[in-house]
Design a protein around this motif. Structure first.
Motif, PDB file in Angstrom:
ATOM      1  N   ALA A   1      47.805 -38.246   9.331  1.00  0.00           N
ATOM      2  CA  ALA A   1      47.471 -36.830   9.109  1.00  0.00           C
ATOM      3  C   ALA A   1      47.625 -36.055  10.414  1.00  0.00           C
ATOM      4  CB  ALA A   1      46.073 -36.698   8.540  1.00  0.00           C
ATOM      5  N   ALA A   2      47.227 -36.673  11.532  1.00  0.00           N
ATOM      6  CA  ALA A   2      47.347 -35.987  12.831  1.00  0.00           C
ATOM      7  C   ALA A   2      48.825 -35.783  13.169  1.00  0.00           C
ATOM      8  CB  ALA A   2      46.653 -36.810  13.915  1.00  0.00           C
ATOM      9  N   ARG A   3      49.636 -36.814  12.882  1.00  0.00           N
ATOM     10  CA  ARG A   3      51.075 -36.685  13.171  1.00  0.00           C
ATOM     11  C   ARG A   3      51.690 -35.586  12.310  1.00  0.00           C
ATOM     12  NH1 ARG A   3      55.478 -38.601  10.799  1.00  0.00           N
ATOM     13  NH2 ARG A   3      54.734 -40.456   9.720  1.00  0.00           N
ATOM     14  N   LEU A   4      51.318 -35.568  11.027  1.00  0.00           N
ATOM     15  CA  LEU A   4      51.869 -34.542  10.129  1.00  0.00           C
ATOM     16  C   LEU A   4      51.487 -33.153  10.612  1.00  0.00           C
ATOM     17  CD1 LEU A   4      51.190 -36.107   6.596  1.00  0.00           C
ATOM     18  CD2 LEU A   4      53.346 -36.036   7.841  1.00  0.00           C
ATOM     19  N   SER A   5      50.223 -33.032  11.034  1.00  0.00           N
ATOM     20  CA  SER A   5      49.782 -31.714  11.467  1.00  0.00           C
ATOM     21  C   SER A   5      50.534 -31.285  12.731  1.00  0.00           C
ATOM     22  CB  SER A   5      48.263 -31.769  11.595  1.00  0.00           C
ATOM     23  OG  SER A   5      47.839 -31.043  12.644  1.00  0.00           O
ATOM     24  N   ALA A   6      50.803 -32.260  13.628  1.00  0.00           N
ATOM     25  CA  ALA A   6      51.585 -31.936  14.833  1.00  0.00           C
ATOM     26  C   ALA A   6      53.005 -31.514  14.459  1.00  0.00           C
ATOM     27  CB  ALA A   6      51.611 -33.141  15.768  1.00  0.00           C
ATOM     28  N   GLU A   7      53.507 -32.030  13.340  1.00  0.00           N
ATOM     29  CA  GLU A   7      54.859 -31.650  12.884  1.00  0.00           C
ATOM     30  C   GLU A   7      54.846 -30.357  12.072  1.00  0.00           C
ATOM     31  OE1 GLU A   7      56.675 -34.833  10.657  1.00  0.00           O
ATOM     32  OE2 GLU A   7      56.473 -36.239  12.319  1.00  0.00           O
TER      33      GLU A   7
ATOM     34  N   PRO B   1      46.115 -30.603   0.862  1.00  0.00           N
ATOM     35  CA  PRO B   1      46.309 -30.188   2.251  1.00  0.00           C
ATOM     36  C   PRO B   1      46.450 -31.442   3.112  1.00  0.00           C
ATOM     37  CG  PRO B   1      44.326 -29.193   1.298  1.00  0.00           C
ATOM     38  CD  PRO B   1      44.795 -30.242   0.338  1.00  0.00           C
ATOM     39  N   ALA B   2      47.262 -31.351   4.151  1.00  0.00           N
ATOM     40  CA  ALA B   2      47.543 -32.547   4.962  1.00  0.00           C
ATOM     41  C   ALA B   2      46.249 -33.197   5.472  1.00  0.00           C
ATOM     42  CB  ALA B   2      48.455 -32.165   6.126  1.00  0.00           C
ATOM     43  N   GLU B   3      45.240 -32.392   5.791  1.00  0.00           N
ATOM     44  CA  GLU B   3      44.013 -32.996   6.350  1.00  0.00           C
ATOM     45  C   GLU B   3      43.221 -33.777   5.305  1.00  0.00           C
ATOM     46  OE1 GLU B   3      44.933 -29.852   6.652  1.00  0.00           O
ATOM     47  OE2 GLU B   3      43.406 -28.478   5.887  1.00  0.00           O
ATOM     48  N   ARG B   4      43.599 -33.673   4.012  1.00  0.00           N
ATOM     49  CA  ARG B   4      42.902 -34.450   2.974  1.00  0.00           C
ATOM     50  C   ARG B   4      43.573 -35.810   2.755  1.00  0.00           C
ATOM     51  NH1 ARG B   4      38.215 -33.631   1.717  1.00  0.00           N
ATOM     52  NH2 ARG B   4      38.541 -34.571  -0.321  1.00  0.00           N
TER      53      ARG B   4
ATOM     54  N   PHE C   1      46.809 -42.630  -5.793  1.00  0.00           N
ATOM     55  CA  PHE C   1      46.756 -43.060  -4.386  1.00  0.00           C
ATOM     56  C   PHE C   1      48.131 -42.936  -3.733  1.00  0.00           C
ATOM     57  CE2 PHE C   1      42.561 -44.808  -3.677  1.00  0.00           C
ATOM     58  CZ  PHE C   1      42.087 -44.967  -4.965  1.00  0.00           C
ATOM     59  N   PRO C   2      48.239 -42.119  -2.672  1.00  0.00           N
ATOM     60  CA  PRO C   2      49.535 -41.999  -1.987  1.00  0.00           C
ATOM     61  C   PRO C   2      49.895 -43.313  -1.299  1.00  0.00           C
ATOM     62  CG  PRO C   2      47.809 -40.874  -0.744  1.00  0.00           C
ATOM     63  CD  PRO C   2      47.189 -41.321  -2.031  1.00  0.00           C
ATOM     64  N   ASP C   3      51.158 -43.653  -1.315  1.00  0.00           N
ATOM     65  CA  ASP C   3      51.624 -44.815  -0.546  1.00  0.00           C
ATOM     66  C   ASP C   3      51.886 -44.326   0.880  1.00  0.00           C
ATOM     67  OD1 ASP C   3      52.988 -46.846   0.693  1.00  0.00           O
ATOM     68  OD2 ASP C   3      54.162 -47.386  -1.088  1.00  0.00           O
ATOM     69  N   LEU C   4      50.986 -44.703   1.777  1.00  0.00           N
ATOM     70  CA  LEU C   4      51.059 -44.167   3.145  1.00  0.00           C
ATOM     71  C   LEU C   4      52.337 -44.578   3.855  1.00  0.00           C
ATOM     72  CD1 LEU C   4      47.375 -44.508   4.415  1.00  0.00           C
ATOM     73  CD2 LEU C   4      48.513 -42.525   3.398  1.00  0.00           C
ATOM     74  N   GLU C   5      52.881 -45.728   3.458  1.00  0.00           N
ATOM     75  CA  GLU C   5      54.115 -46.180   4.123  1.00  0.00           C
ATOM     76  C   GLU C   5      55.303 -45.295   3.785  1.00  0.00           C
ATOM     77  OE1 GLU C   5      54.771 -50.312   3.698  1.00  0.00           O
ATOM     78  OE2 GLU C   5      52.882 -50.756   4.732  1.00  0.00           O
TER      79      GLU C   5
END
Ligand code: GLU
Ligand code: MG
Length: 465
Positions: free
Chosen positions: A16-22, A44-47, A87-91
């Motif tokens: 989430a932190a990486r996405l927010s930086a992008e 939202p990305a932070e969720r 459930f999102p697949d984080l990979e």
């Protein structure tokens, strides 16, 4: 278990932190329903960390949605009750190049207690991949994506009727360089968007029908292949929108013309060695590969209800249209439903097979899972491939086809659904809940279009997938 959850939470937070930086604000979580439509919940990305931990709520009624957004019911599914967790697949979280500020992840569906939802198509695909792995087989798969591009109308895109004129942004001939010149910025943007998203593009070319193109991407494991085709399609759609264009992936964009296929390529490996490169074996196929392909060939009539799931699919499935409408296989034969591709002789991974009949109305997770189930059934029963077919079976007389034992695959969705209903191996592999939901959707699609003319079916489904 606890530490795994903690580790997942940690990974999700970092992501989430990486996405927010992008600059990503939203994440689209997709699953594909039984009518082949990619449905979505966005967060939202932070969720993202919370979604990875507890899932996102959704109704199981989506399993009985039809392609026109009507809702039917099966013995097990339908109605307003119940809830599932997505459930999102984080990979697979991917920042979307064609939708600035957005990321995407495919999702798996579980019940409230954390048990796999029996109608989750993505988990079905994974279960079948694991079943193949238990038999010592590794599968590599990839879908071809064909689409037709038109100019977006000035009004709302949904305001399209049966007589809507299609405004093609390119006029060049089939396979012609002219089309590439006419749409060179658009095609470059499609390729670039795919490549920055980690999709390995193998080639892109103009296809036969007006405004038609095709992109092929590198193979991967079956679940990845299904995820990839969803991502490829949504990326093409997004880039098209940004160019004032519209992309149709529908099986039949214009009734009577060559349609959009979504051919499934597959190859088999054991201990890292291709089973399509066996010295001295007929067509280079190791016995298991031959039996696997024989299983697919035998199951094709039932598989059509998975891979060609719309009444519109049967407008595309015409003889001599490169869609593979006869139940036969051939070496490099583009009119065979199952095509064996030999590849460059010095390419250890070049040999593979292609199921030509499928189209993009298919749920790709169901498609890969069902094809694996059929192939494994072929191995279990030591199926043998018959003699290959050369030439177009569509130009043979009825008697000659009969002499060669070539039969037409189902020519209607009803016929294909009847075959799926009776298919013991697919029922066993899918389980009662998924099998029942798929059939309920097929029957509802048939009923919806029962009185419709071909042109009306094509127009009604043109922008659905
Ligand atoms: N467009 C054709 C189809 O409907 C396929 C053309 C090709 O061989 O790639 O599947
Ligand atoms: Mg093609």
């Amino acid at each position: 278990m606890g530490s795994r959850a903690a580790q997942q939470r940690q990974e999700a937070r970092q992501l989430a932190a990486r996405l927010s930086a992008e600059g990503v604000r939203n994440v689209a979580l997709t699953w594909v329903d039984n009518a082949g439509i990619a449905r979505v919940k966005t967060i939202p990305a932070e969720r993202l960390a919370a979604a990875a931990e507890r899932g996102v709520g959704m109704s199981p009624v989506f399993d009985v949605f039809t392609s026109d957004d009507a809702i039917t019911a099966s013995d097990h599914l339908g109605g307003p009750d119940g809830d599932l967790r997505l459930f999102p697949d984080l990979e697979r979280v991917t920042t979307l190049a064609g939708q600035p500020g957005w990321a995407w992840a495919p999702a798996d569906r579980y019940d409230q207690l954390g048990l796999p939802h029996p109608a989750c198509q993505r988990q079905f695909a994974r279960r079948m991949t694991e079943r193949a792995a238990a038999a010592g087989l590794e599968l590599r798969m990839g879908f071809e994506t064909e689409w037709v591009v038109t100019r977006a109308p000035a009004g709302h895109p949904a305001a399209a009727g049966a007589d809507e004129p299609l405004d093609y942004p390119c006029t060049g001939p089939a396979y012609g360089m002219t089309r590439v010149v006419e749409l060179s910025d658009y095609l470059r943007d499609v390729t670039e968007a795919l490549s920055v998203q980690g999709i390995d593009v193998l080639q892109l070319h103009p296809e036969y029908a007006p405004g038609q193109f095709e992109v092929t991407t590198a193979p991967g494991d079956p679940v990845r292949a299904a995820d990839d085709v969803v991502l490829v399609r949504e990326t093409i759609r997004a880039v098209s929108v940004r160019h004032g264009l519209r992309a149709s992936f529908a099986p039949s964009v214009v009734a009577g013309q060559v349609g959009n296929g979504c051919h499934l390529h597959l190859s088999l490996y054991r201990d890292g060695t291709s089973l399509h490169r066996t010295p001295d074996a007929p067509w280079g196929l190791a016995p298991d590969a031959s039996a696997f392909l024989g299983g697919i060939l035998g199951a094709l009539p039932a598989l059509l209800a998975i891979g060609c799931p719309s009444p519109a699919s049967y407008l595309r499935l015409q003889p001599s249209h490169w869609a593979g409408v006869y139940q036969c296989w051939g070496v490099e034969n583009r009119e065979a439903a199952l095509r064996l591709i030999t590849g460059a002789p010095d390419d250890p991974d070049g040999g593979h097979a292609e199921v030509k009949t499928f189209d993009a109305a298919a749920n790709p997770y169901l498609a890969v899972g069902a094809v694996i189930a059929a192939g494994l059934h072929g191995i279990e029963y030591a199926t043998r491939l018959p003699e290959p077919q050369t030439g177009d079976p569509g130009v043979l007389g009825v008697r000659e086809r009969a002499r060669r034992g070539i039969v037409r695959l189902p020519a209607t969705l009803t016929e294909a659904a009847d075959r799926l209903e009776k298919s013991a191996p697919l029922y066993e592999a899918m389980g009662e809940v998924l099998h029942g939901a798929v059939l309920a959707v097929r029957r509802a699609e048939e009923a919806h279009f029962a009185e419709s003319e071909d042109d009306a079916i094509a127009a009604a489904t043109r922008w659905r997938w």
